[in-house]
Design an enzyme around this catalytic site. Structure first.
Site, short mmCIF file in Angstrom:
data_model
loop_
_atom_site.label_atom_id
_atom_site.label_comp_id
_atom_site.label_asym_id
_atom_site.label_seq_id
_atom_site.Cartn_x
_atom_site.Cartn_y
_atom_site.Cartn_z
N ASP A 267 -6.93 4.48 -4.64
CA ASP A 267 -7.63 4.31 -3.37
C ASP A 267 -8.24 5.68 -3.08
O ASP A 267 -8.46 6.46 -4.03
CB ASP A 267 -6.64 3.88 -2.26
CG ASP A 267 -7.34 3.44 -0.97
OD1 ASP A 267 -7.90 2.35 -0.94
OD2 ASP A 267 -7.36 4.23 0.01
N LYS B 170 0.87 -1.19 0.00
CA LYS B 170 0.00 0.00 0.00
C LYS B 170 0.89 1.22 0.00
O LYS B 170 2.05 1.16 0.42
CB LYS B 170 -0.89 0.01 1.25
CG LYS B 170 -2.12 0.89 1.12
CD LYS B 170 -3.24 0.25 0.34
CE LYS B 170 -4.38 1.21 0.11
NZ LYS B 170 -5.55 0.53 -0.50
P1 NDP Z 1 -13.01 7.84 -2.69
O1 NDP Z 1 -11.96 8.85 -2.43
O2 NDP Z 1 -13.49 7.65 -4.08
O3 NDP Z 1 -14.29 8.13 -1.78
C1 NDP Z 1 -14.26 8.18 -0.40
C2 NDP Z 1 -15.63 8.66 0.05
O4 NDP Z 1 -15.76 8.54 1.47
C3 NDP Z 1 -15.87 10.13 -0.27
O5 NDP Z 1 -17.21 10.27 -0.60
C4 NDP Z 1 -15.54 10.82 1.05
O6 NDP Z 1 -16.17 12.06 1.22
C5 NDP Z 1 -16.15 9.81 1.99
N1 NDP Z 1 -15.69 9.92 3.36
C6 NDP Z 1 -14.44 10.03 3.84
N2 NDP Z 1 -14.44 10.04 5.17
C7 NDP Z 1 -15.72 9.92 5.55
C8 NDP Z 1 -16.40 9.84 6.77
N3 NDP Z 1 -15.72 9.89 7.93
N4 NDP Z 1 -17.75 9.67 6.76
C9 NDP Z 1 -18.43 9.62 5.61
N5 NDP Z 1 -17.86 9.69 4.41
C10 NDP Z 1 -16.52 9.85 4.39
O7 NDP Z 1 -12.45 6.46 -2.09
P2 NDP Z 1 -12.89 4.98 -2.45
O8 NDP Z 1 -14.35 4.92 -2.67
O9 NDP Z 1 -11.96 4.48 -3.47
O10 NDP Z 1 -12.49 4.23 -1.09
C11 NDP Z 1 -13.38 4.13 0.01
C12 NDP Z 1 -12.91 3.03 0.93
O11 NDP Z 1 -12.88 1.78 0.21
C13 NDP Z 1 -11.51 3.18 1.52
O12 NDP Z 1 -11.48 2.60 2.80
C14 NDP Z 1 -10.66 2.36 0.56
O13 NDP Z 1 -9.43 1.94 1.17
C15 NDP Z 1 -11.59 1.19 0.32
N6 NDP Z 1 -11.31 0.42 -0.89
C16 NDP Z 1 -11.26 1.02 -2.12
C17 NDP Z 1 -11.02 0.27 -3.25
C18 NDP Z 1 -11.08 0.85 -4.61
O14 NDP Z 1 -10.98 0.08 -5.59
N7 NDP Z 1 -11.27 2.15 -4.76
C19 NDP Z 1 -10.71 -1.17 -3.14
C20 NDP Z 1 -10.89 -1.73 -1.82
C21 NDP Z 1 -11.14 -0.93 -0.74
P3 NDP Z 1 -15.46 13.45 0.85
O15 NDP Z 1 -15.90 13.73 -0.55
O16 NDP Z 1 -16.00 14.40 1.86
O17 NDP Z 1 -13.98 13.25 1.00
#
Ligand code: NDP
Length: 460
Positions: free
Chosen positions: A180, A140
């Site tokens: 990510d 990572k």
């Molecule tokens: P993104 O950056 O695309 O999206 C993250 C989202 O979560 C945004 O909408 C962000 O809001 C929101 N967010 C962050 N903190 C909080 C909080 N405390 N409460 C509510 N919403 C919050 O990331 P991903 O969707 O790619 O990743 C999300 C999760 O999934 C992470 O844990 C990542 O490690 C995991 N993951 C991702 C993979 C992938 O392929 N993308 C694969 C496997 C796991 P804001 O716009 O305000 O920042």
């Protein structure tokens, strides 16, 4: 019989003592890394039955070796902002374990990124990648750079500087990063361009999540979110339930959340809430995905804007209160530790039937214990969100064989992989005396493949 009982007790004591001793060492060596310790503790607790049954893993000190990354790379990332000021961020890459394939894991750009966050994610990635059945090791990386409010040119200058250093440590057979939080197709594109420029070679296999025109895989964007829902559907069906007509709450509104919403809706569920780090929206008519995509995927807006277009919807400015909403299925898809014990109690009081971790470690240890105690179906992130990295491995396979599969072909393979992960995790849970516990089952199944490969490769 007595003698046998005595022998069993001795084996059990040895396994427990070994697990405790490894954890004490990890704590002493990594005193200020709470997230890393949390991730290690969960794995170690699950593995005690494995050590009882197969003491060879203790004899070969497999766990002592697994909790220590192969290497940690940390570097300065200087870049120039739009006002001409020099800014400096920190870059990280933790190459944790390559026993079963090249290092593989995403890059996160978020101000909270530090050693603890990257190490917890890299450690979990070892087991997740193993579960996919694909030949990929665990890693990572990322930076404490905050992409929010930055112009596209600033993001490009930052990612180019980041890749200038990272490029020394990666390659198609060495280490293959992906996206990510804060790193999507645009950032991967900029990084790929910089890598190509530095090597003077077109090597698509060095990064996954690329644009379709230069070696990306169809369905990679959708893979994590779709995979979570495929996994949940499999889990529900094995318990004589179905996603159709279920009320679903999904936190976040990023890549994972958006495609979890899309697939859940396609399978007939009513998704009524999603969020960002400022707050959440509830729309009992069903979330309008087109609006969410426009605001959060193609645009750079806040989720509160949704209610301006949907008068029946409500906005609340405390994102953690999203778990107060009664629902059948909750999918935390935003970030680590976003669902704690209090939230778990509220969900249980509201008769939640299933939880699926789309994010990495979104539920605290206490929340997970509570769900398991109360018999709520629980899909841990290592298993449920493995679809993203699984399709990344399919992207690598397409790149190395210079072919492109159709969306349907990749989506079909993804469904098969998610079913296989479910079955493997259930099978291991059953075999090691924790029937139905997918947390233990996923940890054990992920561990065994890597551990056996490490034994076969000697002490390296
Ligand atoms: P993104 O950056 O695309 O999206 C993250 C989202 O979560 C945004 O909408 C962000 O809001 C929101 N967010 C962050 N903190 C909080 C909080 N405390 N409460 C509510 N919403 C919050 O990331 P991903 O969707 O790619 O990743 C999300 C999760 O999934 C992470 O844990 C990542 O490690 C995991 N993951 C991702 C993979 C992938 O392929 N993308 C694969 C496997 C796991 P804001 O716009 O305000 O920042």
């Amino acid at each position: 019989m007595k003698a046998l009982d005595g022998k069993q007790e001795t084996k059990s004591n040895r396994a427990t003592e070994y697990a405790e001793q490894v954890f004490e060492t990890v704590k002493a060596r990594n005193p200020h890394e709470p997230e890393f310790l949390q991730a290690v503790k969960e794995i170690i607790d699950s593995l005690i039955p494995v050590f009882e049954k197969n003491p060879k893993y203790m004899d070969y000190s497999i766990l002592d070796r697994m909790v220590e990354p192969d290497r940690i790379i940390s570097f300065r990332v200087p870049w120039v902002d739009d006002l001409g000021n020099v800014q400096v961020n920190r870059g990280f890459r933790v190459q944790f374990n390559n026993a079963i394939g090249p290092y593989k894991g995403g890059l996160r750009f978020h101000p909270s990124v530090n050693n603890s966050i990257i190490k917890f994610l890299g450690f979990e990635q070892i087991f997740k990648n193993s579960l996919t059945g694909q030949p990929i090791g665990g890693a990572k990386g990322g930076s404490d750079f905050d992409p929010k409010g930055k112009s596209e040119l600033e993001i490009m200058r930052f990612t180019q500087s980041f890749m200038t250093e990272l490029s020394k440590h990666i390659g198609p057979d060495t280490d293959v990063p992906a996206g990510d939080i804060g790193v999507g197709a645009r950032e991967i594109g900029f990084m790929f361009g910089q890598f190509k420029k530095m090597r003077s070679r077109f090597e698509p296999g060095v990064l996954t999540g690329k644009g379709i025109d230069f070696g990306g895989s169809l369905a990679r964007t959708e893979a994590t979110g779709y995979g979570v829902v495929y996994f949940i559907q499999e889990m529900l069906q094995h318990n004589d339930l179905d996603l159709k007509d279920k009320t679903v709450v999904i936190s976040g509104s990023g890549n994972v959340s958006i495609y979890a919403i899309e697939k859940a809706q396609q399978l007939g569920a009513n998704v009524i809430a999603c969020s960002d780090s400022d707050g959440f929206i509830v729309d009992t008519d069903g979330i309008c995905l087109e609006t969410v995509k426009r605001l959060k995927e193609t645009g750079d807006e806040r989720i509160c804007e949704y209610v301006k277009e949907h008068s029946n919807a409500h906005y609340s400015d405390n994102c953690t209160d999203i778990w107060d909403i009664p629902c059948d299925i909750a999918l935390p898809c935003a970030t680590q530790n976003e669902l704690d014990e209090d939230a778990a109690r509220k969900l249980i009081a509201n008769n939640v039937k299933a939880i699926g971790e789309g994010a990495n470690m979104p539920c605290t240890h206490a929340a997970v214990d509570l769900f398991l105690e109360e018999g709520v179906l629980f899909a841990p992130g290592k298993a449920a969100n493995a679809g993203g990295v699984a399709v990344s491995a399919l992207e690598m396979a397409q790149n190395s064989s210079k072919i492109s599969w159709t969306f349907e072909e990749v989506d079909f393979k993804l469904q098969e992989i998610m079913k296989d992960i479910y079955q493997k995790s259930m099978g291991s849970a059953e075999e090691y005396g924790t029937s139905g516990n997918l947390v233990a089952g996923a940890n054990i199944a992920g561990f065994l493949k890597v551990a056996d490969a490490m034994i076969a490769q000697g002490v390296v």
